[in-house]
Design a protein around this motif. Sequence first.
Motif, PDB file in Angstrom:
ATOM      1  N   VAL A  42       0.865  -1.172   0.000  1.00  0.00           N
ATOM      2  CA  VAL A  42       0.000   0.000   0.000  1.00  0.00           C
ATOM      3  C   VAL A  42       0.907   1.229   0.000  1.00  0.00           C
ATOM      4  O   VAL A  42       1.859   1.308   0.781  1.00  0.00           O
ATOM      5  CB  VAL A  42      -0.928   0.023   1.237  1.00  0.00           C
ATOM      6  N   PHE A  43       0.616   2.164  -0.897  1.00  0.00           N
ATOM      7  CA  PHE A  43       1.409   3.383  -1.038  1.00  0.00           C
ATOM      8  C   PHE A  43       0.525   4.584  -0.747  1.00  0.00           C
ATOM      9  O   PHE A  43      -0.658   4.581  -1.060  1.00  0.00           O
ATOM     10  CB  PHE A  43       1.943   3.511  -2.470  1.00  0.00           C
ATOM     11  N   GLU A  44       1.121   5.621  -0.136  1.00  0.00           N
ATOM     12  CA  GLU A  44       0.412   6.870   0.100  1.00  0.00           C
ATOM     13  C   GLU A  44       1.256   8.013  -0.425  1.00  0.00           C
ATOM     14  O   GLU A  44       2.483   7.974  -0.354  1.00  0.00           O
ATOM     15  CB  GLU A  44       0.132   7.061   1.587  1.00  0.00           C
ATOM     16  N   ARG A  45       0.589   9.038  -0.933  1.00  0.00           N
ATOM     17  CA  ARG A  45       1.286  10.207  -1.458  1.00  0.00           C
ATOM     18  C   ARG A  45       1.545  11.192  -0.312  1.00  0.00           C
ATOM     19  O   ARG A  45       0.642  11.516   0.443  1.00  0.00           O
ATOM     20  CB  ARG A  45       0.412  10.874  -2.518  1.00  0.00           C
ATOM     21  N   LEU A  52       5.070   6.922  -1.156  1.00  0.00           N
ATOM     22  CA  LEU A  52       5.795   6.238  -0.091  1.00  0.00           C
ATOM     23  C   LEU A  52       5.077   4.937   0.261  1.00  0.00           C
ATOM     24  O   LEU A  52       3.845   4.895   0.298  1.00  0.00           O
ATOM     25  CB  LEU A  52       5.882   7.115   1.156  1.00  0.00           C
ATOM     26  N   ILE A  53       5.842   3.888   0.538  1.00  0.00           N
ATOM     27  CA  ILE A  53       5.234   2.627   0.979  1.00  0.00           C
ATOM     28  C   ILE A  53       4.756   2.808   2.409  1.00  0.00           C
ATOM     29  O   ILE A  53       5.538   3.167   3.295  1.00  0.00           O
ATOM     30  CB  ILE A  53       6.243   1.464   0.905  1.00  0.00           C
ATOM     31  N   SER A  54       3.473   2.577   2.655  1.00  0.00           N
ATOM     32  CA  SER A  54       2.948   2.676   4.018  1.00  0.00           C
ATOM     33  C   SER A  54       2.734   1.296   4.632  1.00  0.00           C
ATOM     34  O   SER A  54       2.793   1.149   5.842  1.00  0.00           O
ATOM     35  CB  SER A  54       1.663   3.491   4.057  1.00  0.00           C
ATOM     36  N   VAL A  55       2.471   0.277   3.791  1.00  0.00           N
ATOM     37  CA  VAL A  55       2.292  -1.094   4.273  1.00  0.00           C
ATOM     38  C   VAL A  55       2.938  -2.034   3.263  1.00  0.00           C
ATOM     39  O   VAL A  55       2.789  -1.869   2.055  1.00  0.00           O
ATOM     40  CB  VAL A  55       0.790  -1.462   4.406  1.00  0.00           C
ATOM     41  N   ASN A  56       3.680  -3.020   3.766  1.00  0.00           N
ATOM     42  CA  ASN A  56       4.251  -4.066   2.925  1.00  0.00           C
ATOM     43  C   ASN A  56       4.131  -5.361   3.693  1.00  0.00           C
ATOM     44  O   ASN A  56       4.590  -5.462   4.820  1.00  0.00           O
ATOM     45  CB  ASN A  56       5.715  -3.756   2.608  1.00  0.00           C
ATOM     46  N   SER A  57       3.494  -6.348   3.101  1.00  0.00           N
ATOM     47  CA  SER A  57       3.301  -7.631   3.760  1.00  0.00           C
ATOM     48  C   SER A  57       3.667  -8.755   2.786  1.00  0.00           C
ATOM     49  O   SER A  57       3.134  -8.814   1.681  1.00  0.00           O
ATOM     50  CB  SER A  57       1.839  -7.770   4.196  1.00  0.00           C
TER      51      SER A  57
END
Length: 63
Positions: A42-45, A52-57
Amino acid sequence: MSEGGCDKTLDIMRAGSDSESSWCVARFSEGDPPNEGFSLNVFERDENGTWLISVNSLSECEG
């Protein structure tokens, strides 16, 4: 996935986005014999417009 590993592949299975966030589900493979699994990202601006990567699983498949 191991840093410095060999024979890495990443195949995007599904993805979506809007103006402030995006996501993707990918299948990954690495090494010989291969370790395989799925990745959710999940990426957020940010305020400067940078993604920016906000979640990586990562989930490894046993097989």
